[in-house]
Design a protein around this motif. Sequence first.
Motif: not given
Length: 877
Positions: A343-360
Amino acid sequence: MIESATRELHKGTLVPLRLPSILSFGQAMAKLGFVQRLGLRPGEVEDAARRLREMRAEAGSMPDATALELLGSFEEPGVPHLLQAAQALAGVPVEALLGFGRAVVELRRGDLERITAERGGGGEAAGAAHNDLHGAVLAVKGLEISTDAHGGVGALNLERLEMTPAGIERGELVGTVPLAPLEQTAVTQKEWSVQKKEFTSIVTDSLETLSETGVTDNTELSQSTNSQQEHSNQFNVTGTVSGGIPVISGSVTSSFTGQGKESESATESRKHATGLTQKASSRAKQEHKVTIATTTVTGTSQTTTRTLRNPNDTNPIRVDYYSMMRKWRVRLYRYGLRSTYDIVLPEPASSMRRAYVELTALKARLGPFVFDLPHSDITADIRTGDPKPPVTDPPTPDQPHYLVLADRYHAPAPPPPPAPTKIINLSADDLNLGVGRHSGKVTVNVPPNYRIASILMNASLEHAEHDGRFTVMGTNISFDPFGHHKDYVDFALFAHDGSTPFLLNATESQPIRMLFEDVNSATITFTVRCVPTNESMDQWRADVWNGFYNAAQAQYFAEQQDIAGKIAALEERLTNVDTLTLRREENDEVMKGVLRYLLGTRFPTMPGKVLAAFEKANVDVTHGTAFETGAIKPDAEEWTLVRQYEEIVRFVNQAIEWENVVTFLYSYFWDIPASWDFIRQLEHPDATRQAFLRAGSARIVLTVRRGWETRWANFVDRGLLDDPREPDPESPYWTIAQEIAAYDDRNYPGIPPANPGKTATRLEDAVITTSPVSVSPSTGPVAIQVAASAGFLVGAQVVIDSVRGLDHNQEAQTIVEIPDATHIKVGKLTKAHTGTAASPFSVVQPGEKGELIAEWNEYTPTSGIDITVTYNPAQGA
């Protein structure tokens, strides 16, 4: 051959398989994911069906009434029963769903064009319409890909590379000393040896997301090393070795067609394994490691002078120096086969990126202090836009604007200078009145830093015999006669122009002169209103502004310090994590993405009604302590909503070998273009985590657990949960799953020898021969003519024939007798097998280690030197 010193390396070869034909029915989970990714809106199914009828779509590309009713159930905000929906969708032709999806795409494209024309191409509505269109396009494309000839089906060959020391042999020539007859020479040989050893505690993260910990002497061949040993003499003998071992190699051009597929897969494995060992004397696994090392370095040096003499008086001699090479016997075994599902998953780390959004966002708040409050904004006026005070009884009056600012900046604000009023009373005793003309004077003493704003006069005048006259000199009061009595009530004094207040902005002491004529008595009161001067108000504004500035600056620096602390804590939480935890977190994200792919984005890991019940009970839903408080019991009615999904989750977790899931990450540009800049700037000290965070998409190869092949085929193809029964009609998914399961049970029979040198008979290795004759089914013993019966054992199980297409032509039987060198006898035969001299069928006795598919020798240099003496070199050695 030193078998006890054998090194092993496990590897795998991924082989995508091709279905016999493009499927129209089945593939329930792919269709379920397609419908859920469409995100159907209320009424959209009816509109799409109307559009298909208007387009006069072909019968095969038009869903029937039952299928339209099923699709309509996905318009509701709730989630229909997943398995029932998947089972129903399995019977809907792929062409009908693709036609329906394309109609939805056209509808949404029309909506986007209409909104763009009406609103000029911008706004929230246009963005939502664009996202809906994008989702529909991706859903249709995904269904096209998942229902092609590949269908996500594949096979993972489990392989093991064994390297065994097989002795020391002479290597290349590194130096020569020629000697003429009776010649004598002195050779000084200096030897030094420096040995560096590291004993390292290694935490290794492999591709299968397993972790191993061990203590390794880095001078060994099998581990990642930093071992160096040099031996030099006057001929400057040196050696340099490098190498690398990746874990997974891929073969993407094979097809599941029996012998042909296995041969190509075996070739790929041999190429990979040969390249693996050709250049290495110390091998390094290219994996992320965290090490704690203890290093020991020792060195020795020795100088030796030797005298070489040619005793022959007629012939020359030659002394040759050779390097010594270690010989390795390398074998490649194939010991298992696993069914896979891609299978092909889009944005496999989308949940993990939220912490980086907060950091930014936190870092964006860091910067120099800016205080942009203008002095003119500090005023005691009441402004209509200021917040109203709370309603009280009696009502609280509105606050002046400077107090509103004081509340905003949490700073005290002194009130503005007051506006004092001076009252001057005059009576007849203070004035020289009577018949005739008289004057009077009064002095107004204005307080320092104040000025006169206005003067009001209250007066009562009377005359004796004639008409009286009265004026205040310099004002607008005329000296006209008045009758017997004259009153002035709150009379504002203005200058002669009638518009400028009398003595406006006057400061210090100011006289007020009056003129009377025939006024017998008078009572006069002057009310002088003073206001602060402009300089005084500027000073007050400056004092208030400074107070606000200091308070805002202190608050800003405190806030900046708090933000810096949050940034440091967040960065610590993101980066200071052990490698094993990082891999487990990534595996959890992959598992969550797989569940959403298979069961839809609306699959409720926690149904809304259950969450509402938690919130209604006033429990702490933020920190996950709902059951600890006992507010909701696991057997409560609300919790029963979860149980309808428990079996699905349990099946998926049991059927997939999550410890052997293989992930291929695709670059950032497979994500939404608007997010490219942000994704490319994500950083992490762990290279694997950084690649995971930056991945725009990921190909996930799910490895089906042994024994679950047919159940998994029924699940993804028909929506049947944990059902081992053969579907009716039979599907290629089921057939392939049966073949892989049977193939794995038989230790890869039917693979031809990888090279002619594989002739040794060992119990741990397979024995392979062929039969050029045809045999029929029999319930009793059957003698089979073979090319050679050497190595076969009575009582051992043999696998007869190879996989030919998908016709189940292979079987396993037990040897009951070996009559001669060209025959073996088995207990019975359940199938017919056809062999000819040109195309014989195979007979394989599987080995304990698996199927040996390649065997060869490799050589690595050592520090040893070999010396030979050759007489009469002209005639050869």
